[in-house]
Design an enzyme around this catalytic site. Structure first.
Site, PDB file in Angstrom:
ATOM      1  N   LYS A 157      26.112 -13.868   7.120  1.00 28.66           N
ATOM      2  CA  LYS A 157      26.037 -13.222   5.808  1.00 28.66           C
ATOM      3  C   LYS A 157      27.404 -12.915   5.200  1.00 28.66           C
ATOM      4  O   LYS A 157      27.508 -12.666   4.007  1.00 28.66           O
ATOM      5  CB  LYS A 157      25.186 -11.962   5.900  1.00 28.66           C
ATOM      6  CG  LYS A 157      23.737 -12.246   6.243  1.00 28.66           C
ATOM      7  CD  LYS A 157      23.035 -13.042   5.152  1.00 28.66           C
ATOM      8  CE  LYS A 157      21.596 -13.338   5.507  1.00 28.66           C
ATOM      9  NZ  LYS A 157      20.893 -14.091   4.463  1.00 28.66           N
TER      10      LYS A 157
HETATM   11  N1  PMP Z   1      18.843 -14.256  11.232  1.00 30.46           N
HETATM   12  C1  PMP Z   1      19.247 -13.026  10.902  1.00 30.46           C
HETATM   13  C2  PMP Z   1      19.581 -12.061  11.994  1.00 30.46           C
HETATM   14  C3  PMP Z   1      19.334 -12.643   9.548  1.00 30.46           C
HETATM   15  O1  PMP Z   1      19.733 -11.397   9.222  1.00 30.46           O
HETATM   16  C4  PMP Z   1      18.982 -13.588   8.547  1.00 30.46           C
HETATM   17  C5  PMP Z   1      19.043 -13.198   7.108  1.00 30.46           C
HETATM   18  N2  PMP Z   1      18.011 -12.366   6.658  1.00 30.46           N
HETATM   19  C6  PMP Z   1      18.555 -14.862   8.940  1.00 30.46           C
HETATM   20  C7  PMP Z   1      18.516 -15.152  10.295  1.00 30.46           C
HETATM   21  C8  PMP Z   1      18.120 -15.920   7.953  1.00 30.46           C
HETATM   22  O2  PMP Z   1      19.132 -16.410   7.147  1.00 30.46           O
HETATM   23  P1  PMP Z   1      18.828 -16.769   5.632  1.00 30.46           P
HETATM   24  O3  PMP Z   1      18.555 -15.492   4.906  1.00 30.46           O
HETATM   25  O4  PMP Z   1      20.038 -17.458   5.126  1.00 30.46           O
HETATM   26  O5  PMP Z   1      17.612 -17.645   5.607  1.00 30.46           O
END
Ligand code: PMP
Length: 344
Positions: free
Chosen positions: A48
């Site tokens: 992120k």
């Molecule tokens: N794994 C974790 C621990 C996350 O915090 C997130 C984001 N919500 C994701 C996977 C998925 O990533 P994305 O939001 O880019 O699909």
């Protein structure tokens, strides 16, 4: 003198360019070559960081925000941490509305980075006024000079990964990548990487990972929102109770669903056998790879990239706690050695 010092100007310069690390043990019985893109190497310990930096800098480029303004977001923790980190360096206020499902250590971390955190109930529908979406929206309306990041519905989330994660995978594999597998929450990581990689080679297979209790897989297959798919589950950051526009469903070839229990054991196995201390969704993505292998997705020539989104330290009170595992009943069906460890 200063010129001789080899140092980064601040922590933000370390975002991105995360390593690929070969997975050796947990895939021993599966055909193919498996590599994890370990996003815990970002300074905020998750993928992120990429979107936090990209979206804030894009808002700056467009003249939407200036230092002293406020960044607002809904978050399962990781996005909040990254936004708080970027806000500190760039001089913004950071307000976060988080789900009560988030681990207490994640919430404490956000506060440690100076963010103001509102904890909202996890198991209410997205349109409920108490949901973290609506709380963030209201805070945005009430706070003058604020920007709502809105990661689930922000095109820039996809763009951040289109410009960074996708090209990195292409370069790191010399274009030899055959499959990318990732958990989808907002869908930004997988969609952005997929967009770039499919432009380079449309034959690259893009595999999504969803949770039981989430609507994404069914929506991908039917293009219909089925509320009956929704029920509580434990993995944070994976799956959704709404359809995010940051997911480009046309770019994803297939979804597989994984259970909380299988993913938890896999997360612990990755730490014990690969020496990689990564989060719950990294276990989910490896569990999904095991299931995809049963569907004959891979052969000897497959170069499979698994995105490992974050670091294990965020799950000490959950998947890495024997007490928590036991309370979920996750040790009931495993070997006696593991069960015994809890009794003593
Ligand atoms: N794994 C974790 C621990 C996350 O915090 C997130 C984001 N919500 C994701 C996977 C998925 O990533 P994305 O939001 O880019 O699909």
């Amino acid at each position: 003198m200063g010129q001789d010092i080899q140092a980064y100007n601040n922590v933000l310069e370390l975002i991105g360019n995360t390593p690929l690390i070969k997975i050796n043990k947990v895939t021993e019985e599966i055909k193919g070559n498996f590599y994890a893109k370990v996003e815990a190497f970002n300074p905020g310990h998750s993928t992120k960081d990429r979107i936090a930096l990209y979206i804030i800098e894009e808002a700056e480029r467009q003249g939407i925000i200036k230092p002293g303004d406020t960044i607002i977001e809904t978050t399962s923790g990781n996005t909040g941490f990254s936004l708080a980190m970027v806000s500190i360096i760039k001089g913004y206020e950071c307000i976060l509305a988080v789900s009560s499902k988030s681990s207490p250590d994640k919430i404490d971390m956000l506060r440690s980075l100076g963010a103001k955190v509102y904890v909202c109930p996890a198991h209410v529908s997205a349109d409920d006024e108490r949901s973290y979406y609506n709380v963030a929206k209201r805070l945005h309306e009430e706070t003058k000079g604020s920007v709502y990041i809105n990661q689930y519905f922000n095109e820039l989330n996809i763009e951040a990964h289109y410009k960074t994660t996708g090209p990195e995978i292409w370069e790191q594999t010399n274009g030899k990548v055959t499959h990318v597998v990732a958990c989808t929450g907002t869908g930004g990581t997988l969609s952005g990487a997929a967009k770039f990689l499919k432009e380079k080679n449309p034959n690259i297979r893009i595999l999504g990972v969803d949770a039981y209790g989430s609507v994404l897989k069914k929506y991908h297959e039917t293009r219909e929102f089925d509320a009956e798919e929704i029920y509580p589950y434990r993995i944070e950051g994976l799956g959704k109770n709404l359809i995010p526009t940051a997911t480009d469903f046309d770019l994803i070839d297939k979804f597989v669903k994984v259970t909380d229990e299988d993913s938890a054991h896999m997360t612990r196995n990755i730490a014990k056998t690969e020496g990689l201390f990564v989060g719950y969704t990294s276990g989910a993505v490896m569990q999904a790879i095991k299931q995809y292998a049963e569907e004959n997705e891979f052969d000897e020539n497959s170069n499979v990239i698994a995105i490992f989104p974050d670091h294990g330290s965020r799950y000490m009170s959950k998947v890495f706690s024997d007490e928590w595992m036991s309370a979920q009943g996750f040790f009931d069906s495993v070997n006696a050695e593991e069960a015994q460890k809890i009794e003593f």
